[in-house]
Each structure stands twice: as structure tokens, then as C-alpha cells.
Design a protein around this motif. Structure first.
Motif, PDB file in Angstrom:
ATOM      1  N   GLU A   1       0.855  -1.185   0.000  1.00  0.00           N
ATOM      2  CA  GLU A   1       0.000   0.000   0.000  1.00  0.00           C
ATOM      3  C   GLU A   1       0.886   1.228   0.000  1.00  0.00           C
ATOM      4  O   GLU A   1       1.134   1.827   1.038  1.00  0.00           O
ATOM      5  CB  GLU A   1      -0.930   0.010   1.215  1.00  0.00           C
ATOM      6  CG  GLU A   1      -1.852  -1.182   1.235  1.00  0.00           C
ATOM      7  CD  GLU A   1      -3.022  -0.983   2.194  1.00  0.00           C
ATOM      8  OE1 GLU A   1      -3.315   0.170   2.543  1.00  0.00           O
ATOM      9  OE2 GLU A   1      -3.615  -1.989   2.586  1.00  0.00           O
TER      10      GLU A   1
ATOM     11  N   THR B   1       1.009   4.522   2.324  1.00  0.00           N
ATOM     12  CA  THR B   1       0.339   4.310   3.609  1.00  0.00           C
ATOM     13  C   THR B   1       1.427   3.995   4.631  1.00  0.00           C
ATOM     14  O   THR B   1       2.236   3.082   4.446  1.00  0.00           O
ATOM     15  CB  THR B   1      -0.647   3.128   3.541  1.00  0.00           C
ATOM     16  OG1 THR B   1      -1.548   3.376   2.471  1.00  0.00           O
ATOM     17  CG2 THR B   1      -1.405   3.000   4.841  1.00  0.00           C
TER      18      THR B   1
ATOM     19  N   SER C   1      -9.136  -2.041  19.206  1.00  0.00           N
ATOM     20  CA  SER C   1     -10.337  -1.241  18.964  1.00  0.00           C
ATOM     21  C   SER C   1      -9.999   0.157  18.457  1.00  0.00           C
ATOM     22  O   SER C   1     -10.858   1.033  18.424  1.00  0.00           O
ATOM     23  CB  SER C   1     -11.148  -1.145  20.258  1.00  0.00           C
ATOM     24  OG  SER C   1     -10.355  -0.527  21.253  1.00  0.00           O
TER      25      SER C   1
ATOM     26  N   GLU D   1      -9.768   2.737  15.925  1.00  0.00           N
ATOM     27  CA  GLU D   1     -10.344   2.902  14.574  1.00  0.00           C
ATOM     28  C   GLU D   1      -9.313   3.357  13.556  1.00  0.00           C
ATOM     29  O   GLU D   1      -9.422   3.075  12.367  1.00  0.00           O
ATOM     30  CB  GLU D   1     -11.509   3.904  14.609  1.00  0.00           C
ATOM     31  CG  GLU D   1     -12.713   3.435  15.423  1.00  0.00           C
ATOM     32  CD  GLU D   1     -13.328   2.147  14.879  1.00  0.00           C
ATOM     33  OE1 GLU D   1     -13.197   1.879  13.663  1.00  0.00           O
ATOM     34  OE2 GLU D   1     -13.917   1.380  15.692  1.00  0.00           O
ATOM     35  N   ARG D   2      -8.308   4.071  14.002  1.00  0.00           N
ATOM     36  CA  ARG D   2      -7.324   4.597  13.058  1.00  0.00           C
ATOM     37  C   ARG D   2      -6.558   3.485  12.358  1.00  0.00           C
ATOM     38  O   ARG D   2      -6.070   3.650  11.244  1.00  0.00           O
ATOM     39  CB  ARG D   2      -6.305   5.473  13.821  1.00  0.00           C
ATOM     40  CG  ARG D   2      -6.873   6.770  14.328  1.00  0.00           C
ATOM     41  CD  ARG D   2      -5.867   7.471  15.228  1.00  0.00           C
ATOM     42  NE  ARG D   2      -5.621   6.725  16.480  1.00  0.00           N
ATOM     43  CZ  ARG D   2      -4.748   7.116  17.409  1.00  0.00           C
ATOM     44  NH1 ARG D   2      -3.990   8.190  17.196  1.00  0.00           N
ATOM     45  NH2 ARG D   2      -4.605   6.424  18.517  1.00  0.00           N
ATOM     46  N   TYR D   3      -6.415   2.381  13.037  1.00  0.00           N
ATOM     47  CA  TYR D   3      -5.515   1.363  12.487  1.00  0.00           C
ATOM     48  C   TYR D   3      -6.211   0.037  12.189  1.00  0.00           C
ATOM     49  O   TYR D   3      -5.594  -0.881  11.689  1.00  0.00           O
ATOM     50  CB  TYR D   3      -4.382   1.102  13.480  1.00  0.00           C
ATOM     51  CG  TYR D   3      -3.561   2.331  13.810  1.00  0.00           C
ATOM     52  CD1 TYR D   3      -2.798   2.953  12.817  1.00  0.00           C
ATOM     53  CD2 TYR D   3      -3.564   2.866  15.094  1.00  0.00           C
ATOM     54  CE1 TYR D   3      -2.043   4.080  13.116  1.00  0.00           C
ATOM     55  CE2 TYR D   3      -2.817   3.988  15.392  1.00  0.00           C
ATOM     56  CZ  TYR D   3      -2.052   4.599  14.411  1.00  0.00           C
ATOM     57  OH  TYR D   3      -1.309   5.705  14.703  1.00  0.00           O
ATOM     58  N   LYS D   4      -7.496  -0.034  12.517  1.00  0.00           N
ATOM     59  CA  LYS D   4      -8.190  -1.319  12.413  1.00  0.00           C
ATOM     60  C   LYS D   4      -7.956  -2.002  11.067  1.00  0.00           C
ATOM     61  O   LYS D   4      -7.720  -3.199  10.990  1.00  0.00           O
ATOM     62  CB  LYS D   4      -9.691  -1.113  12.635  1.00  0.00           C
ATOM     63  CG  LYS D   4     -10.184  -1.800  13.903  1.00  0.00           C
ATOM     64  CD  LYS D   4     -11.663  -1.651  14.093  1.00  0.00           C
ATOM     65  CE  LYS D   4     -12.117  -2.456  15.301  1.00  0.00           C
ATOM     66  NZ  LYS D   4     -13.460  -2.092  15.736  1.00  0.00           N
ATOM     67  N   HIS D   5      -8.003  -1.172  10.014  1.00  0.00           N
ATOM     68  CA  HIS D   5      -7.914  -1.738   8.666  1.00  0.00           C
ATOM     69  C   HIS D   5      -6.524  -2.278   8.349  1.00  0.00           C
ATOM     70  O   HIS D   5      -6.338  -2.986   7.367  1.00  0.00           O
ATOM     71  CB  HIS D   5      -8.300  -0.671   7.639  1.00  0.00           C
ATOM     72  CG  HIS D   5      -7.402   0.529   7.660  1.00  0.00           C
ATOM     73  ND1 HIS D   5      -7.395   1.437   8.701  1.00  0.00           N
ATOM     74  CD2 HIS D   5      -6.450   0.947   6.794  1.00  0.00           C
ATOM     75  CE1 HIS D   5      -6.487   2.377   8.458  1.00  0.00           C
ATOM     76  NE2 HIS D   5      -5.905   2.096   7.300  1.00  0.00           N
ATOM     77  N   LEU D   6      -5.543  -1.936   9.168  1.00  0.00           N
ATOM     78  CA  LEU D   6      -4.174  -2.366   8.858  1.00  0.00           C
ATOM     79  C   LEU D   6      -3.792  -3.668   9.562  1.00  0.00           C
ATOM     80  O   LEU D   6      -2.784  -4.288   9.228  1.00  0.00           O
ATOM     81  CB  LEU D   6      -3.181  -1.266   9.265  1.00  0.00           C
ATOM     82  CG  LEU D   6      -3.306   0.056   8.503  1.00  0.00           C
ATOM     83  CD1 LEU D   6      -2.345   1.088   9.068  1.00  0.00           C
ATOM     84  CD2 LEU D   6      -3.054  -0.153   7.008  1.00  0.00           C
TER      85      LEU D   6
ATOM     86  N   LYS E   1      -1.885  -6.853   8.094  1.00  0.00           N
ATOM     87  CA  LYS E   1      -0.962  -6.531   7.006  1.00  0.00           C
ATOM     88  C   LYS E   1       0.476  -6.564   7.529  1.00  0.00           C
ATOM     89  O   LYS E   1       0.710  -6.770   8.727  1.00  0.00           O
ATOM     90  CB  LYS E   1      -1.298  -5.155   6.437  1.00  0.00           C
ATOM     91  CG  LYS E   1      -2.688  -5.068   5.812  1.00  0.00           C
ATOM     92  CD  LYS E   1      -2.784  -3.812   5.004  1.00  0.00           C
ATOM     93  CE  LYS E   1      -4.040  -3.614   4.204  1.00  0.00           C
ATOM     94  NZ  LYS E   1      -5.140  -4.506   4.207  1.00  0.00           N
TER      95      LYS E   1
END
Length: 998
Positions: A211, A214, A237, A239-244, A247
RNA sequence: GGGCGUGUAACUCAGCGGUUAGAGUGCCUCCCUUACAAGGAGGAAGUCGGGGGUUCGAGUCCCUCCACGCCCACCA
């Protein structure tokens, strides 16, 4: 004719004399005796690092009080003394000494030589400690003196280790240790100092794989540890990093792909960027994180000397400080550097080398504390259960909590230490480079180790290592060594051997093996096991977890029995400023200074007095000027050796403040220390001395005989009532470990009651041939009881007086005389009939005391002459009941005492001071001498005060809720009080009228 | 940050829901009276850390704040 005692108690002479006497008679030696119930204490073994301090004085005084008391009660009392080898502490003291004297390090000396040197040190300090204990009067069984490293203890240690190893409680594991890169050794937490140091707080970022553009950013105070990163961690929990999560990123210096993981314990969204790099091998928290996520891996990047190892790739060989710069520089080049802020960071420094500690991963031996799933008990749980089900009781109770909380964490106990002074671990190991060879050797073990040998194996898969533990140095040990197995260099944690103390000192596991038999005084477990479990452990709260819990653990593990049923935790002795005493602070006080100045009994009394239920106790001290004896209070700046010289305000000569000075200075002698907290005890000893002296001077014609309570004069009945009450109270206080109460009860009874009142009142009777025999019997009998009661706390003065009394009144005692024992140490603990306790007699006596005190007050206020004083006294005495005719000589020669009666009064002795009627009349008749105006003002104030308290009490009684809600006896109490105050007011008002009319 | 504890006379400490808060030391006055001057007799000295609350009643129990001490953890 009685021998006359010297005028004052000579503590030094008594100490020397009786120590020898007691030991010659062997009173402190105990053998198993089925006829007597044992009472056993094992001493918390002092470290052989140095001399004893006030904390030891307190600890050992209290144990001795218990032992001496129980011995008198008829128990088979055994107190086992000994010392602790104290691994790190002792080794580093000797290493420092060797370096100071010979400029040699331990590596220069080698293991064997260093250990020899430490043994020499140990012999010297052990002897000194034992001497100090003896001088404190400790009634230990010296023939059973043990040392945690002696053959008897060594055998218990070896046996326990072997059993735990065999049962799988001991295992080899990884652990972050405090690594001293200069000395190249691990150091314990308490051998480190944490200091705030100026450092940096860097923020970097890693690019997320796949990515582009990022980034995930994080901060660190130690950039060089990036080389050992094995993950980046965020809060699950966040939210800033949940999607990472899940990876990977590429660690730029090493090119390793490392995962982004979620861990709610390690990452705190509120701190920094909320994201943290994970370096398991070099940070305790990261290490814990790795244990939760083992798949991320763990990479050690440091060599033992603090340089980067091959795991650091191109940075290999760089010192950690240089590596820090290089790593940071690289991040800048890559555009991954964000910023750097100044920050004070806590830096761990090694006490010994004064260089920064590096957390370093290493292999260590552990005792597994957690629950097990194979049916064997979990050690932590088992140890906790002993306290929760009440088999082990804490005094005060609240300390059970520290014990349970700590055990509740069930953290494994790291028992290996990279030291030379200690019990060397009896495990022989060999690592293999090829798995095939490892597996082959594993199978071949049966050939190497003969059947029936006392050996146990463990196989460490990750390092392809075979560990063989031996129960003893069996014959095939040599075979093992010839086949490439080497004994571990490590020694056991000191607490491992101390943990066995209650049973190892008694000879467990017995019967003795040859190497233990070499110790001629070795105990015999087969017989001595009757002393186990011991009765009470007396110690301070710092080591509830380190020591107390582990003794319970090993007791249960080895014997399936608790080591002691009571744990009494005593307070700490603080310096005059409320801080704990320690060597590094230089605020310690040498008990020998105190003994020298006030006597051992005074020191012991002082120690007992400060052993209160809740509080740590301060001990402000003075430097005693070595030239003139003037006491100069110690100030805070005198400590830490900051003040090197002081000028005496009295004689102006110089001296050094008391403290642990490394060298002597002939020009400036070091002051000894004193503390007025010990004056009470010294004076008390002297008071008893003189009370006995008085009695001996009045014992002519003494004949033993039984007494009948009902035929005694009131003051005798009163005294016996107080004696019986005090005896009961002291016994109860001892049972509950209320040492301070014990001291106070003894002091009050002996001084304020026996000496101040009874002895004074006895003087008249002793001059009266008819009354004399009975007075002598009561005096001798009560003194006999006092000496018994006092013996546990103040044995030297008690023994001196016991012997003095034996010369003229060897048959004595109440109610019937018996032949006194040859020593108060082995005398019976007293008990007296409950029927002697009489509230009615005590109350009548109190009334008399009130009257006497009032007269004294008046006399004192007006400096009257003898003739007038006599008038007042007579007037007063006339009002006292006939059964107090002993007062005749007490307050003045009596003339014409009438059968006046004074009924029981609710007034207690301490309420004296208010002027009561009869003697008031007396002094009013001295009108010319009195300052009437002042006296009126005084009375007015007193009356006003009384009125106020009367109103308060009346208001209470008119309150319906009080009358309904309070217990009936309290309500009655208040009613009595109203009546009493009203009576007092009436008397005072009459006094006032008299005064005004003069 | 968590736990435990402590703030009562000038100092060191008792007092653990119920009379008018005690002791030792220190201080002041008097006394070398044949047990004890390391002693005897007497005295002065305390809004019980602050503030709330519970209770008929609070140094004493609860809450809170302030100080201090100790232990444990942590500080990317």
C-alpha cells in the motif's frame, strides 16, 4: 543479713555474667521430648554481608520474648539460629573488597579462589553476627546454628531441586534479564538503580507493504532496537488502524517483513501515536507481548558486550550508542524519520559498574507456579490455599492480602543466577547442533545413566539440549562429564535455599548422607521432625512474597505440611525523619551503640515498646560527642556521609557523625549514637533494681508462709488484684503478639503501682514488728511475680534480681511459697486466681489515691512548712477509711485516726486534681498562706467546666433517642456520671463559700 | 497507576463508637526525705491534618481533599 546491692543497676556486668551462666546450664538447648509440647521458631537468617542493625534488633528481640515466655510456660522451646549466604549481596561486597585491596576482578581470581575468599568473609561475619545476637540476649539453641550453604542445607536444596525437576515443576525457559554489559553478567532488580536521564523520544514511520504511501508511525526512546523489531502493534479497537491489522511492513534496516498485530495490553491508543513497535528480546513489555503472540518471533540483536550481533546485519559490531545514530540516520535518508523530542527517561543503571543496563534475553531455570493439567497441584494455588483456609494465619491479618495478591499472579519463579556464590545447580547439560544427533543421544541416555541411578532428564527442543539432574553426586557423574555433559555454571537464587529454612534446619530429608554427616552438629530429621511445623514466623513485611510465601510453598511441596501456623509481621524501624534505614542512606543505627549506652534490657524494652499494631516507628538519634559525652541531635544532612565532621557545641572539639565509615580517623573519632527512646527502658531496669534493693534491706527475719487474701490489709488486696489483672493482660497481649502492650503493662504495674504506692505504703508496716512478716511475704511474693513477668523482655535485670532474692528469700510466692527455681529463665510463668481481682477494692483504693493527690497538690502550690503540712496530712488522713491506716507513715505521722468511712467512689485515680472537701477544709484553715483571690478564680473556672460537662451529659440523658438507642449500661453510666458531677459541684461550691468567708 | 499504612501535646507513640483524650521524653516549680537524682511530688502544654457525611453520640465508622511513608507495577 541480706547482701546489699549496689545503688544502681550495672547492665554490662549483668550481661556478661548471665550469658555465661545460661549457656553453661544449657537452658537454650532443646531436645525432642514427647512429654512436652514443642514451641519452635526459626530465625529469619541475617545476611552474612555485614553487621546487624536496628531492624535485626527488633526482629530478634520479639522472637526472643516469645521463646522465653513459652519456655516458662512449659513448652519445649526451640529457637534455631543461623545465617543466609545472600548470593548477590555477599559476592559483590567481597568482589568490591578484593578490587579495592588488590585491584583484581573476579575473573582475575577465578571461580574457586573467589568462592574461597567469600567463605573467609562469611566465617568472619557469621561469627560477628552470632556474637551480636548473643549480646542481645537471644536464647537460641546455638548448637543448632545453621548456614544456608552448609552441607545440611545444601542437601535439602539439592533434594528439592531434584524433586521439582523430576516432577516437571522446574523447567528451562527464556527470560529478559538485566544485563550489565561491562561486567558481562546479569544483575538482579535490586542491584540496579533507576535514574531520570536526558534522552530522546523519536518518532518514525514504516511503510505498509503493498500500500504505497500508507504509513504507520510509532515512537521510541531506543531507535537501535528497531533492528530487533518483529512486529508493529496497535490496539484492537483503535479505529485509526483497524484496517491495517494483519498486514505487514518491511523493517527498513534488515529488510524483514513484520506483521501489524493487535494487542490490547501492549498498545495504548491514548499514548503517542497509539502504535508501538515490538522488540521482544529487548523490552519487558514487548517480551510479554511476544509470549501472547509467539508467532511474531523474537530476535536478539546484542552481544554480551553491548555491541550489535549478526542479527543487526550491516550494523553488526557497532556499539549500541553508535548503532542508535546510524539507525536513525538511515531512517532520515529513507524519509521515514518524523521528529525527535527531548525527554527525561528513566534509565536503569547497574549499581556495581554504573553503566546502563540492557534487557537481554537468556536461558534460565524457572519454577512453574501455574495450575497444571496433569493432576499435580499448581504450586501457587496450593500455597494460596494454605492461607485462605486458615492453616497459615497472619498477624496483623491484613498482610494475608499481600501474600495472596502476589501469589495470585502465579508468575513463574526464576531461580538461576549467574553468580559464583551459592548452591550450584546440579544439572548437567549438553547441546547438539544436529537434530539427528540430539534424538540419538536422547535414546542412548538409558545406556549412559545406569538403571536405578537417581537422575532425571529434560529435553529442550528449541536448543536441542539434554538436561540431566542428579539427586547426589553419584558415581556416574564422571561418565557424564566424560561424555560431554557439563554442570551448569549458574547458582540458585538465594531465596531457593531460604525457602527451605524451616525444614532444612531440622535435617530434612534425613537420614543424613555422608557429606551432611561431615557436619558434626547435623540435626537428625527422624527425631527433630517433631519440631515441625514451627509455631510462628516473625519477620517484616518486605519479604512476605520473596520469603514467607516460598517457605509455605516448599513446605507443602516437600512435606505436604505448612512450615508455620502463625506469621507475625512487625513494624519497621525508621530514622528520625520517617525514612527506612539502609546502608546506602547511611542512616542506620548500630544496636551495639545502644546496648553500650543503655544496656541490653533497655534496648529490648525499647524494641518491644515500638512493636505496635499498625505503625512503623521513628527512631531519632543523637551523636554522642566522643570527647565530652554531649548529645548532638542528628540532622538529615549528617547522613549519606555528607557531613564529614561536626564540632561539639559543648566542648568545641571535632568528631565524625555516627555511621558506616569505611576507615578510622584518629584525628576525628566517630561518634556513637544514642536515642532517648531507650531511656525509659534503662530507667525501668534501674527502678526494679532499686525496688529489690529496698526489699532486701528490709528482709531481716523473713519467714516464708502462706497468705490468706481475706486477712490482708486493703492495700495488699489492691496490689494482688492489680498483679492478677496485669498477669492476665500480659499473657493475652503475648498471645496476640501485642508487644508494645506487654511493655506498657509491665511498666505501669511495676512503676506506677508497685513502687509508687505499695512500696511507699509498706514502709510503715516494715517498721512495725507485728505487721512486718506479712508485709515481707507479700513484697517478696509480688516481686517474684514481677521478675517472672519481666524476664522475657528484660532477662538480664530479671536474672540479677532473681538471684539476689534467692539469697534471702528462696522460698516465696503467692498465695503459698515454693522453692524458687535456680534461674528465672526456667521459672514458671505466673498465673493467679481470678478471685483476687476485685473492682470494689480497686475503687476504694482509687478514692484514697485521689485524696492523697489532692493534698499533695495543695502542698506543692503553697510551699507550706512541715508543721502545716502535717496538719493538712492529718486532716486528710482522718477522712480515709480505717483500712488505710497504713497511710500513717505515708502522708505523715497519724494521730487519733477515727473509724471514718469512705464508701466506694466512682472516681478513678486519673481524675485527681479537683479539690475535694476534707482536705480543702484543712488548707482553708491555713488561710494566711493562701492566695485567696487566685484560689477563687481557680475554683470558679473549675466549677464552670464541671457545669458545662454536666449540661452536656444531662442533655444526652434527656434525648429520647439516646435513652432508647444506647445500651442500658451506657445510659446508667451517664446517670451515675450526672450524680457524680453534681456531688463534685456541690463540694466545690461549699469550698467557694469557705474561701469567700476568709 | 495499583495496594497497604500513617497524620493525636515540642518529640516518639497509645487510644479501635460511649465519662472530662493518655504515656514516655522534653519543659516549668519544689525536694539530694536511709530503694532509686537513671529519683520523688506537683504543673503547664492538644479546635485529634482540612472539609463533608452516618449516628442519640465520632481521634474512633464512611466519603473527599491535603501531606507523608512503604510495597508492587509502569513510563513505546
Amino acid at each position: 543479713m541480706a547482701t546489699e546491692l549496689p545503688k544502681a543497676y550495672d547492665a554490662k556486668a549483668a550481661q556478661e555474667k548471665w550469658l555465661t551462666f545460661w549457656e553453661e546450664r544449657g537452658y537454650f538447648h532443646s531436645n525432642p521430648d514427647p512429654a512436652k509440647k514443642p514451641f519452635t521458631i526459626v530465625i529469619p537468617p541475617p545476611n552474612v554481608t555485614g553487621a546487624l542493625h536496628m531492624g535485626h534488633a527488633l526482629n530478634n528481640t520479639l522472637q526472643d520474648v516469645l521463646i522465653r515466655w513459652r519456655r516458662m510456660q512449659g513448652f519445649n522451646a526451640l529457637w534455631i539460629p543461623g545465617t543466609d549466604h545472600a548470593g548477590i549481596a555477599t559476592q559483590s561486597v567481597v568482589e568490591r573488597l578484593v578490587f579495592a585491596q588488590e585491584k583484581k576482578t573476579r575473573r582475575d581470581l577465578g571461580r574457586e579462589e573467589l568462592v574461597n575468599r567469600i567463605w573467609e568473609w562469611k566465617d568472619k561475619y557469621e561469627a560477628r553476627i552470632i556474637t551480636q545476637l548473643r549480646e542481645m540476649g537471644a536464647s537460641c539453641d546455638w548448637r543448632r546454628t545453621r548456614f544456608t550453604l552448609d552441607p545440611v542445607c545444601a542437601r535439602a536444596v539439592r533434594e528439592t531441586f531434584f524433586r521439582m525437576f523430576k516432577d516437571g515443576y522446574i523447567y528451562r525457559g527464556k527470560r529478559l534479564v538485566n544485563w550489565d554489559t561491562q561486567l558481562q553478567t546479569s544483575v538482579a532488580d535490586d542491584e540496579t538503580d533507576t535514574v531520570d536521564t536526558k534522552g530522546g523520544f523519536w518518532t518514525f514511520k514504516y511503510e505498509v507493504d503493498g500500500e504505497p504511501d500508507t504509513f504507520i508511525s510509532f515512537s521510541t526512546t531506543r531507535p537501535e532496537t528497531m533492528l530487533g523489531d518483529t512486529a508493529v502493534c496497535v490496539h484492537p479497537s483503535d479505529e485509526r488502524y483497524k484496517h491495517l491489522i494483519g498486514k505487514t511492513v518491511t523493517q527498513p534496516h534488515t529488510g524483514r517483513k513484520i506483521p501489524i498485530i493487535a494487542d490490547g495490553i501492549l498498545a495504548d491508543p491514548k499514548l503517542g501515536t497509539g502504535c508501538v513497535k515490538v522488540t521482544p528480546a529487548h523490552d519487558p513489555n514487548d517480551y510479554a507481548c511476544w509470549q501472547r503472540h509467539p508467532k511474531i518471533g523474537i530476535i536478539n540483536i546484542l552481544n554480551p558486550d553491548g555491541t550489535i550481533n549478526e542479527a543487526g546485519g550491516e550494523y553488526k559490531g557497532l556499539d549500541r550508542a553508535k548503532a542508535r545514530d546510524a539507525v536513525t540516520e538511515k531512517m532520515k535518508e529513507l524519509g521515514l524519520y518524523i521528529d525527535r523530542a527531548d525527554r527525561d527517561i528513566p534509565l536503569k543503571i547497574s549499581d556495581r559498574s554504573k553503566t546502563p543496563i540492557e534487557p537481554l534475553l537468556s536461558d534460565q531455570w524457572f519454577v512453574k507456579m501455574a495450575d497444571r493439567d496433569d493432576g499435580k497441584p499448581g504450586l501457587a494455588q496450593m500455597t494460596m490455599d494454605a492461607a485462605t483456609d486458615g492453616r497459615v494465619k497472619f498477624f496483623p491479618e491484613r498482610y494475608a492480602r499481600s501474600y495472596l495478591d502476589w501469589l495470585g499472579e502465579k508468575r513463574d519463579w526464576c531461580i538461576s543466577r549467574q553468580l559464583w556464590w551459592g548452591h550450584r545447580i546440579a544439572v548437567w547439560s549438553q547441546s547438539f547442533t544436529e537434530r539427528l544427533v540430539f534424538n540419538f543421544q536422547r535414546k542412548a541416555l538409558a545406556i549412559l545413566v545406569p538403571a536405578g541411578a537417581d537422575a532425571a532428564y529434560q529435553f529442550q527442543e528449541d536448543t536441542l539440549t539434554i538436561h540431566i539432574a542428579l539427586r547426589a553426586d553419584d558415581k556416574f557423574k564422571a561418565d557424564l562429564e566424560n561424555n560431554g555433559y557439563r554442570q551448569s555454571d549458574d547458582v540458585l537464587d538465594t531465596w531457593f535455599s531460604s525457602a527451605l529454612w524451616p525444614h532444612s534446619t531440622l535435617g530434612w530429608p534425613g537420614p543424613a548422607l555422608p557429606e551432611a554427616r561431615a557436619d558434626r552438629t547435623a540435626p537428625d530429621w527422624d527425631k527433630d521432625r517433631s519440631y515441625y511445623p514451627t509455631s510462628v514466623l516473625v519477620t517484616n513485611r518486605d519479604i512476605i512474597t520473596l520469603w514467607v510465601a516460598r517457605m509455605v510453598l516448599t513446605g507443602l511441596f516437600n512435606l505436604n505440611r505448612i512450615p508455620f501456623s502463625h506469621v507475625y509481621i512487625h513494624p519497621k524501624v525508621m530514622d528520625g525523619f520517617g525514612e527506612g534505614m539502609s546502608k546506602s542512606k547511611g542512616n542506620g543505627v548500630d544496636p551495639l551503640d545502644i546496648i553500650d549506652r543503655y544496656g541490653t534490657d533497655a534496648m529490648r524494652y525499647g524494641m518491644a515498646k515500638l512493636a505496635t499494631e499498625t505503625q512503623d516507628s521513628r527512631l531519632p538519634v543523637s551523636n554522642v560527642c566522643p570527647h565530652c559525652g554531649k548529645e548532638v541531635p542528628v540532622k538529615q544532612e549528617h547522613m549519606y556521609m555528607r557531613t564529614k565532621k561536626l564540632a561539639c557545641p559543648e566542648c568545641k572539639k571535632e568528631f565524625r557523625p555516627g555511621g558506616p565509615w569505611p576507615t578510622d580517623d584518629p584525628e576525628r573519632p566517630t561518634a556513637k549514637q544514642g536515642s532517648d527512646r531507650f531511656e525509659e527502658g534503662r530507667n525501668f531496669a534501674n527502678k526494679m533494681w532499686n525496688a529489690t534493693r529496698f526489699l532486701l534491706m528490709n528482709l531481716d527475719g523473713y519467714t516464708p508462709g502462706a497468705i490468706k487474701l481475706e486477712e490482708l490489709p486493703t492495700e495488699d488486696k489492691w496490689l494482688l488484684s492489680r498483679l492478677a489483672t496485669t498477669t492476665q493482660a500480659v499473657t493475652v497481649a503475648l498471645e496476640g503478639y501485642h508487644f508494645s502492650d506487654v511493655a506498657r503493662l509491665l511498666y505501669d504495674f511495676v512503676w506506677s503501682e508497685f513502687c509508687d504506692w505499695y512500696i511507699e505504703m509498706s514502709k510503715g508496716r516494715l517498721k512495725d514488728a507485728a505487721a512486718r512478716p506479712l508485709a515481707q511475704r507479700v513484697l517478696a511474693g509480688v516481686l517474684d511475680g514481677i521478675l517472672r513477668l519481666v524476664q522475657p523482655v528484660m532477662p538480664f535485670v530479671a536474672e540479677s534480681l532473681w538471684h539476689a532474692l534467692n539469697e534471702t528469700a528462696s522460698e516465696r510466692g503467692l498465695p503459698s511459697p515454693t522453692k524458687a527455681e535456680e534461674s528465672v529463665v526456667i521459672a514458671k510463668w505466673p498465673t493467679y486466681p481470678d478471685a483476687w481481682i476485685s473492682a470494689e477494692v480497686e475503687s476504694r483504693f482509687a478514692r484514697m489515691q485521689d485524696l492523697v493527690k489532692s493534698v499533695r497538690e495543695v502542698r506543692n502550690r503553697y510551699q507550706v512548712d512541715d508543721k502545716t503540712r502535717l496538719d493538712v496530712s492529718v486532716k486528710c488522713a482522718e477522712t480515709v477509711a480505717a483500712d488505710f491506716n497504713a497511710l500513717a507513715t505515708f502522708i505523715g505521722p497519724l494521730a487519733g485516726i477515727a473509724n471514718l468511712t469512705a464508701g466506694p467512689s466512682a472516681t478513678k485515680p486519673k481524675q485527681a486534681g479537683g479539690i475535694v472537701r476534707p482536705e480543702f477544709e484543712a488548707y482553708v484553715s491555713l488561710a494566711g498562706l493562701i492566695d485567696v483571690t487566685a484560689e477563687i478564680a481557680r475554683l470558679q473556672k473549675q466549677i464552670a467546666d464541671k457545669r458545662k460537662s454536666l449540661e452536656g451529659t444531662k442533655a444526652k440523658l434527656s434525648n429520647e433517642k439516646f435513652v432508647a438507642g444506647a445500651p442500658p449500661e451506657v445510659v446508667q453510666q451517664q446517670r451515675d456520671l450526672v450524680a457524680d458531677i453534681e456531688k463534685q459541684i456541690a463540694a466545690m461550691e461549699e469550698n467557694m463559700k469557705d474561701l469567700q468567708s476568709t
